[in-house]
Design a protein around this motif. Sequence first.
Motif, PDB file in Angstrom:
ATOM      1  N   UNK A   1     126.361 144.819 105.497  1.00  0.00           N
ATOM      2  CA  UNK A   1     127.577 145.641 105.466  1.00  0.00           C
ATOM      3  C   UNK A   1     127.358 146.950 104.707  1.00  0.00           C
ATOM      4  N   UNK A   2     126.491 146.925 103.686  1.00  0.00           N
ATOM      5  CA  UNK A   2     126.150 148.168 103.015  1.00  0.00           C
ATOM      6  C   UNK A   2     125.432 149.122 103.968  1.00  0.00           C
ATOM      7  N   UNK A   3     124.575 148.562 104.822  1.00  0.00           N
ATOM      8  CA  UNK A   3     123.866 149.403 105.788  1.00  0.00           C
ATOM      9  C   UNK A   3     124.827 149.965 106.833  1.00  0.00           C
ATOM     10  N   UNK A   4     125.851 149.166 107.210  1.00  0.00           N
ATOM     11  CA  UNK A   4     126.856 149.677 108.153  1.00  0.00           C
ATOM     12  C   UNK A   4     127.550 150.895 107.554  1.00  0.00           C
TER      13      UNK A   4
ATOM     14  N   UNK B   1     128.604 152.131  92.631  1.00  0.00           N
ATOM     15  CA  UNK B   1     128.297 153.367  93.356  1.00  0.00           C
ATOM     16  C   UNK B   1     126.845 153.777  93.140  1.00  0.00           C
ATOM     17  N   UNK B   2     126.337 153.621  91.916  1.00  0.00           N
ATOM     18  CA  UNK B   2     124.935 153.961  91.637  1.00  0.00           C
ATOM     19  C   UNK B   2     123.991 153.116  92.507  1.00  0.00           C
ATOM     20  N   UNK B   3     124.283 151.838  92.597  1.00  0.00           N
ATOM     21  CA  UNK B   3     123.464 150.956  93.436  1.00  0.00           C
ATOM     22  C   UNK B   3     123.473 151.424  94.891  1.00  0.00           C
ATOM     23  N   UNK B   4     124.634 151.857  95.355  1.00  0.00           N
ATOM     24  CA  UNK B   4     124.731 152.316  96.744  1.00  0.00           C
ATOM     25  C   UNK B   4     123.991 153.638  96.956  1.00  0.00           C
ATOM     26  N   UNK B   5     124.121 154.565  95.999  1.00  0.00           N
ATOM     27  CA  UNK B   5     123.483 155.874  96.151  1.00  0.00           C
ATOM     28  C   UNK B   5     121.959 155.768  96.189  1.00  0.00           C
ATOM     29  N   UNK B   6     121.424 154.704  95.598  1.00  0.00           N
ATOM     30  CA  UNK B   6     119.979 154.507  95.639  1.00  0.00           C
ATOM     31  C   UNK B   6     119.479 154.254  97.058  1.00  0.00           C
ATOM     32  N   UNK B   7     120.380 153.900  97.940  1.00  0.00           N
ATOM     33  CA  UNK B   7     120.000 153.594  99.319  1.00  0.00           C
ATOM     34  C   UNK B   7     119.991 154.837 100.212  1.00  0.00           C
ATOM     35  N   UNK B   8     120.514 155.951  99.726  1.00  0.00           N
ATOM     36  CA  UNK B   8     120.580 157.157 100.548  1.00  0.00           C
ATOM     37  C   UNK B   8     119.186 157.748 100.757  1.00  0.00           C
ATOM     38  N   UNK B   9     118.913 158.252 101.941  1.00  0.00           N
ATOM     39  CA  UNK B   9     117.594 158.847 102.210  1.00  0.00           C
ATOM     40  C   UNK B   9     117.358 160.090 101.359  1.00  0.00           C
TER      41      UNK B   9
ATOM     42  N   UNK C   1     126.982 154.937 108.631  1.00  0.00           N
ATOM     43  CA  UNK C   1     128.143 155.626 109.177  1.00  0.00           C
ATOM     44  C   UNK C   1     128.486 156.913 108.455  1.00  0.00           C
ATOM     45  N   UNK C   2     127.815 157.174 107.328  1.00  0.00           N
ATOM     46  CA  UNK C   2     128.091 158.389 106.569  1.00  0.00           C
ATOM     47  C   UNK C   2     127.435 159.601 107.227  1.00  0.00           C
ATOM     48  N   UNK C   3     128.144 160.720 107.211  1.00  0.00           N
ATOM     49  CA  UNK C   3     127.517 161.983 107.609  1.00  0.00           C
ATOM     50  C   UNK C   3     126.707 162.498 106.433  1.00  0.00           C
ATOM     51  N   UNK C   4     125.839 163.454 106.705  1.00  0.00           N
ATOM     52  CA  UNK C   4     125.014 164.008 105.623  1.00  0.00           C
ATOM     53  C   UNK C   4     125.881 164.705 104.577  1.00  0.00           C
ATOM     54  N   UNK C   5     127.009 165.283 105.002  1.00  0.00           N
ATOM     55  CA  UNK C   5     127.910 165.948 104.054  1.00  0.00           C
ATOM     56  C   UNK C   5     128.584 164.924 103.150  1.00  0.00           C
ATOM     57  N   UNK C   6     128.991 163.776 103.706  1.00  0.00           N
ATOM     58  CA  UNK C   6     129.603 162.715 102.894  1.00  0.00           C
ATOM     59  C   UNK C   6     128.588 162.165 101.895  1.00  0.00           C
ATOM     60  N   UNK C   7     127.341 161.989 102.330  1.00  0.00           N
ATOM     61  CA  UNK C   7     126.293 161.511 101.438  1.00  0.00           C
ATOM     62  C   UNK C   7     126.105 162.476 100.265  1.00  0.00           C
ATOM     63  N   UNK C   8     126.045 163.768 100.561  1.00  0.00           N
ATOM     64  CA  UNK C   8     125.816 164.757  99.506  1.00  0.00           C
ATOM     65  C   UNK C   8     126.993 164.846  98.535  1.00  0.00           C
ATOM     66  N   UNK C   9     128.197 164.766  99.056  1.00  0.00           N
ATOM     67  CA  UNK C   9     129.370 164.812  98.172  1.00  0.00           C
ATOM     68  C   UNK C   9     129.367 163.605  97.237  1.00  0.00           C
ATOM     69  N   UNK C  10     129.097 162.411  97.772  1.00  0.00           N
ATOM     70  CA  UNK C  10     129.061 161.212  96.931  1.00  0.00           C
ATOM     71  C   UNK C  10     127.945 161.295  95.897  1.00  0.00           C
TER      72      UNK C  10
END
Length: 280
Positions: free
Chosen positions: A223-226, A258-266, A230-239
């Motif tokens: 579900x974290x991968x879903x 949130x920190x754990x999730x941000x570690x998954x961003x490319x 689904x995030x756009x690159x702009x949503x990723x950068x804002x977060x």
Amino acid sequence: MDLSSRKSKLNKQITIFKWIAGISALVALIPLIWAGMQVFQSHSFFKENELGDFIGGTSGTFASFAALAFVYVGFLGQQLQILMQQEELEMNRQELKDTRVEIKGQKEQLELQNEHFKIQSFNDVFFKLYDIFKNQSEMNLYSDLGDEPLIKKMGVFITNMKNENPLFNHANLSNPDIIEIVTKIFEKSFKGGPARINGIISNSIAILIHIDQNRNLINREYYLSIFKNGLTIHEERILFYSFWSDEFLLPDQEELILRDFLQRLPAHHLLHSVHKRLIM
């Protein structure tokens, strides 16, 4: 030897000894009948001691044997009754065992149904939260509601980052220095838009908390991968870049999630790949 074989053997023995007892009893009657015929028909009279010896020596022997055989038949019958009780007890025990197995199966089925219901409930809430996030995010990024949409501010942020660091030499800086630079430029570029950023952050946190609270029920990574995919690159950068700003401080537990999730961003989705090390 099982109970059925023992019952069969006892039934055969009972039948045999019944026949033996019956024949013995019949044989025991023959001398009495013969003596009676001699007395009443032939008028032949025995002396009392002779008649007693004759009947005792013949009828008495067979009568005693017949009585012994009947007693043994009774003994065998008791054994048969005990076996039948054991068989009934075994049947009751097996029936109880089958009932327990059936109850266990029903319990397992109920647990599966309950788990399926919980997963379905989780999915319903997850995708509703996801729809809310995408709707709010699209509005905050692209809609002009009395303020510049975040997509324009994101362009300013990227331009300011490049102007502030023409060589973009962040790889040579320490993490605290990079965070200080990124935070200053981010807050300057997104000035006047914290409410919109808060909308994206709060909706993201709601999804991540929902996943984390049900981690024992569902495949958390799936579900974290879903959500991540689904995030756009702009949503990723804002977060990612709002994480360092003092304007968007989170409670400790939410910050960890949130920190754990941000570690998954490319890393290549960030303004500089070296920025990924800030969250590791």
